[in-house]
Scaffold this motif. Structure first.
Motif, PDB file in Angstrom:
ATOM      1  N   THR A 353     -42.839  40.633  -9.527  1.00  9.10           N
ATOM      2  CA  THR A 353     -43.507  39.285  -9.724  1.00  9.10           C
ATOM      3  C   THR A 353     -44.293  39.245 -11.214  1.00  9.10           C
ATOM      4  OG1 THR A 353     -45.229  38.178  -8.586  1.00  9.10           O
ATOM      5  CG2 THR A 353     -45.682  40.451  -8.972  1.00  9.10           C
ATOM      6  N   PHE A 354     -44.722  38.199 -11.340  1.00  6.86           N
ATOM      7  CA  PHE A 354     -45.551  37.776 -12.543  1.00  6.86           C
ATOM      8  C   PHE A 354     -47.030  37.770 -11.964  1.00  6.86           C
ATOM      9  CE2 PHE A 354     -41.761  36.788 -14.464  1.00  6.86           C
ATOM     10  CZ  PHE A 354     -41.892  37.316 -16.117  1.00  6.86           C
ATOM     11  N   VAL A 355     -48.041  38.122 -12.847  1.00  4.15           N
ATOM     12  CA  VAL A 355     -49.423  38.112 -12.678  1.00  4.15           C
ATOM     13  C   VAL A 355     -50.088  37.345 -13.819  1.00  4.15           C
ATOM     14  CG1 VAL A 355     -49.768  39.977 -11.046  1.00  4.15           C
ATOM     15  CG2 VAL A 355     -50.228  39.887 -13.595  1.00  4.15           C
ATOM     16  N   SER A 356     -51.019  36.153 -13.449  1.00  4.74           N
ATOM     17  CA  SER A 356     -51.516  35.690 -14.550  1.00  4.74           C
ATOM     18  C   SER A 356     -53.035  35.520 -14.596  1.00  4.74           C
ATOM     19  CB  SER A 356     -50.979  34.283 -14.704  1.00  4.74           C
ATOM     20  OG  SER A 356     -51.710  33.361 -15.467  1.00  4.74           O
ATOM     21  N   ALA A 357     -53.626  35.632 -15.922  1.00  5.13           N
ATOM     22  CA  ALA A 357     -55.089  35.554 -15.701  1.00  5.13           C
ATOM     23  C   ALA A 357     -55.612  34.691 -17.014  1.00  5.13           C
ATOM     24  CB  ALA A 357     -55.758  36.924 -15.884  1.00  5.13           C
ATOM     25  N   GLU A 358     -56.714  34.195 -16.928  1.00  4.97           N
ATOM     26  CA  GLU A 358     -57.324  33.335 -18.030  1.00  4.97           C
ATOM     27  C   GLU A 358     -58.736  33.684 -18.342  1.00  4.97           C
ATOM     28  OE1 GLU A 358     -57.344  29.502 -16.188  1.00  4.97           O
ATOM     29  OE2 GLU A 358     -55.319  29.189 -16.209  1.00  4.97           O
ATOM     30  N   ASP A 359     -59.100  33.813 -19.574  1.00  7.98           N
ATOM     31  CA  ASP A 359     -60.560  34.003 -20.048  1.00  7.98           C
ATOM     32  C   ASP A 359     -61.012  32.955 -20.845  1.00  7.98           C
ATOM     33  OD1 ASP A 359     -62.775  35.090 -21.494  1.00  7.98           O
ATOM     34  OD2 ASP A 359     -61.544  37.161 -21.415  1.00  7.98           O
ATOM     35  N   SER A 360     -62.156  32.466 -20.492  1.00  6.36           N
ATOM     36  CA  SER A 360     -62.584  31.041 -20.748  1.00  6.36           C
ATOM     37  C   SER A 360     -63.833  31.298 -21.991  1.00  6.36           C
ATOM     38  CB  SER A 360     -63.244  30.249 -19.834  1.00  6.36           C
ATOM     39  OG  SER A 360     -64.351  31.129 -19.105  1.00  6.36           O
ATOM     40  N   ASP A 361     -63.890  32.624 -22.364  1.00  6.86           N
ATOM     41  CA  ASP A 361     -65.043  33.077 -23.241  1.00  6.86           C
ATOM     42  C   ASP A 361     -64.381  32.021 -24.876  1.00  6.86           C
ATOM     43  OD1 ASP A 361     -66.403  34.517 -21.982  1.00  6.86           O
ATOM     44  OD2 ASP A 361     -65.349  36.239 -22.317  1.00  6.86           O
ATOM     45  N   SER A 362     -65.664  31.691 -25.597  1.00  6.93           N
ATOM     46  CA  SER A 362     -65.301  30.874 -26.800  1.00  6.93           C
ATOM     47  C   SER A 362     -65.142  31.801 -27.966  1.00  6.93           C
ATOM     48  CB  SER A 362     -66.626  29.921 -26.886  1.00  6.93           C
ATOM     49  OG  SER A 362     -67.860  30.895 -27.055  1.00  6.93           O
TER      50      SER A 362
END
Length: 585
Positions: A353-362
């Protein structure tokens, strides 16, 4: 002192003298009367009771059965008591001092002549147990202990006593009735079981004693409130933690046990509505978004309440002082849980499978991250591409060994300190038909000379694969060996004879069986079953013969008769051989 002597405490005490020259204090006895039993067979001269001052027998001894030693103070037997069975002698004793004028005091001694003490008291059980709650009221009867003594009269009178296990005096025992009762309050939390040793002593002159072990089990009652440990909490939490993050786990202890120790946690007051508590576990977790710039410290008042029925206060309270820290926000996965299914036949390198993450830090250094599998998963079965998040197979899979893998996948940014996000990847392995069935029936027996078609056994097999890759199984005999001509095997596994079998010719068969499962592609295996042929009494006994041999030594006499051979019973039916010889001199 002879071993059968009875030594009693001093019969009298003397008052302390007053500072006077006159004799105004007579001797004083401890009791107005004394008593001792004595068996009828006691030896003459045996000491009975000792006195410590000068005494005289002044009455009750007309038969001169007893005498008093003025010096030693012992009353002894003066003549045989055999004929005085069941008699009671009442002897008057006068104690005189040597003052001026002399003063005296009187007492009496009862001496009962009894039978020999033949029997020891007997308890009906060697071990007795009782169960009581810790809230049992003082004075309540717990159990009646009873012993029997086959002797009569005084020799059969039993006195009960606790000899050990009652150091704190929690229990009382009526010496006459044997009723065991509570003397002081019990505490289950301090001790759950008490081991007592109780004696039963008869009233013989030479007393006999037996013992019984008494176990008192104490059950719990709800008599303790919860208590927090520690008595104040100072947890810290980052402002960017997701909702549901546990901040602290409260710890309250109830000294009761079982249902009596069950408690519930509740937040009584709070500076914020962003925290809730699990009433069962005591875990305090976040329910919204924290902002350190708005609230840096939050105080909660938490209660632990006993859920059972309890007398008096049943709660404890504690303050929880939460500090919110400003920190690098971790990457956030698009899914909290990835639940995927792959075939157990997937080769190494295959995509899971693929996993996905996001980081909203500036801050750029805080928004870059890489993927990894948590180090506690050290089986090296899966790998993940640190940049793309692709989870792949790294080793051979086997559903029969491990059907489900629970992976923790991390996304770690490059902040200082690094922030880590995580998600769970559950990999469920789908079954393929990669295991042949195994024959589980390895042995059977059948009687010889049975007609063809006689049932021997029904074969069974197992397959570690899942349906439909298991049964129903198909059975057949491997076409090799002469043994196959004696048996038939149906596809359902029913093994029968094909002909009559003579155990004297063949007593054991080893059949090779082919088992096939219902999977696609179909898998098969070969197993062996041992068939033992049981014996019947179907053969006559072997013929036997008899031989008679006789020899005679005698002077030579022509035409002398040898003698007659006795007639044998007809029932012997044996071949008979007779050999005769004669020696002459």
């Amino acid at each position: 002192q002879a071993p059968w002597s009875l030594l009693l405490p001093s019969l009298m005490r003397t008052r302390a003298p007053t500072p006077s020259y006159s004799n105004d204090n007579p001797p004083e006895f401890d009791s107005p009367a004394y008593f001792t039993p004595v068996t009828k067979s006691v030896k003459v001269g045996t000491r009975l009771i000792r006195v410590v001052v000068e005494y005289l027998i002044t009455g009750g001894n007309s038969s001169s059965k007893f005498k008093l030693d003025k010096t030693s103070g012992w009353i002894t037997v003066a003549s045989s008591l055999t004929a005085d069975m069941n008699k009671i002698f009442l002897i008057d004793i006068t104690a005189s001092d040597r003052g001026n004028p002399p003063l005296s005091a009187r007492t009496s001694v009862r001496i009962a002549v009894t039978e020999e003490n033949h029997h020891t008291p007997e308890f009906s059980q060697s071990q007795i147990s009782a169960t009581v709650p810790e809230s049992l009221a003082v004075g309540t009867a717990i159990r009646t202990l009873s012993a029997r003594d086959k002797d009569k009269e005084m020799n059969g009178l039993i006195t009960y006593n606790i000899t050990s296990g009652n150091d704190k005096g929690l229990f009382a025992l009526n010496s006459k009735t044997g009723v065991l009762s509570l003397a002081q309050p019990l505490d289950f939390e301090e001790k759950q079981q008490h081991e007592l040793r109780v004696s039963a002593t008869d009233g013989g002159w030479i007393a006999k004693t037996s013992y019984v072990s008494v176990t008192v089990h104490v059950t719990d009652v709800n008599d303790n409130p919860p208590v927090f440990d520690p008595d104040e909490y100072f947890p810290v939490v980052q402002e960017n933690v997701p909702s549901g993050t546990t901040v602290v786990k409260m710890n309250a202890v109830d000294r009761d046990s079982g249902a009596n120790a069950v408690m519930a946690y509740v937040i009584q007051s709070s500076d914020s509505d962003l925290f809730v508590i699990n009433p069962n576990t005591g875990q305090i977790y976040v329910t919204g978004t924290l902002d350190r710039e708005k609230e840096e410290k939050i105080s909660l008042k938490v209660l632990a309440k006993n859920t059972g029925s309890i007398r008096g206060a049943d709660i404890d309270e504690v303050f929880v002082n939460i500090t919110i820290l400003d920190a690098n926000d971790p990457p956030v996965f698009t899914q909290e849980l990835y639940d995927v299914q792959v075939s157990e036949g997937l080769s190494p390198g295959g995509l899971v499978t693929f996993v996905s993450a996001e980081d909203s830090d500036s801050v750029p250094s805080w928004s870059r991250f890489s993927y990894s599998i948590a180090p506690e998963f050290d089986k090296n079965v899966f790998t993940i591409n640190p940049k793309t998040g692709q989870v792949s197979v790294a080793a051979e899979l086997d559903r029969e060994t491990t059907p489900v893998y629970n992976l923790t996948v991390l996304a770690v940014d490059t902040g200082t300190p690094p922030a880590t996000g995580s998600t769970t990847v559950i990999v469920n392995l789908e079954d393929i038909n990669d295991n042949g069935p195994t024959l589980t029936t390895a042995y059977a027996e059948v009687m010889e000379n049975q007609r063809a078609g006689t049932a021997v056994t029904t074969l069974t097999a197992s397959d570690p694969d899942l349906p439909p890759n298991q049964g129903p199984f198909l059975y057949s005999l491997l076409n090799s060996g002469s043994a196959n001509s004696y048996f038939s095997l149906s596809p359902a596994g029913v093994l029968t004879t094909s002909r009559e079998i003579d155990r004297e010719q063949i007593s054991d068969f080893y059949l090779s069986v082919v088992i096939k499962d219902s999977g696609v592609p179909q898998m098969s295996s070969t197993g062996t079953i041992h068939i033992k042929i049981n014996d019947q009494n179907d053969n006559p006994s072997e013929p036997r013969s008899m031989e008679i041999y006789g020899c005679q030594r005698m002077p030579f006499q022509p035409l002398q008769e040898w003698g007659a051979v006795p007639e044998l019973p007809r029932r012997l039916q044996l071949p008979l051989q007779i050999r005769l010889c004669r020696y002459y001199f």
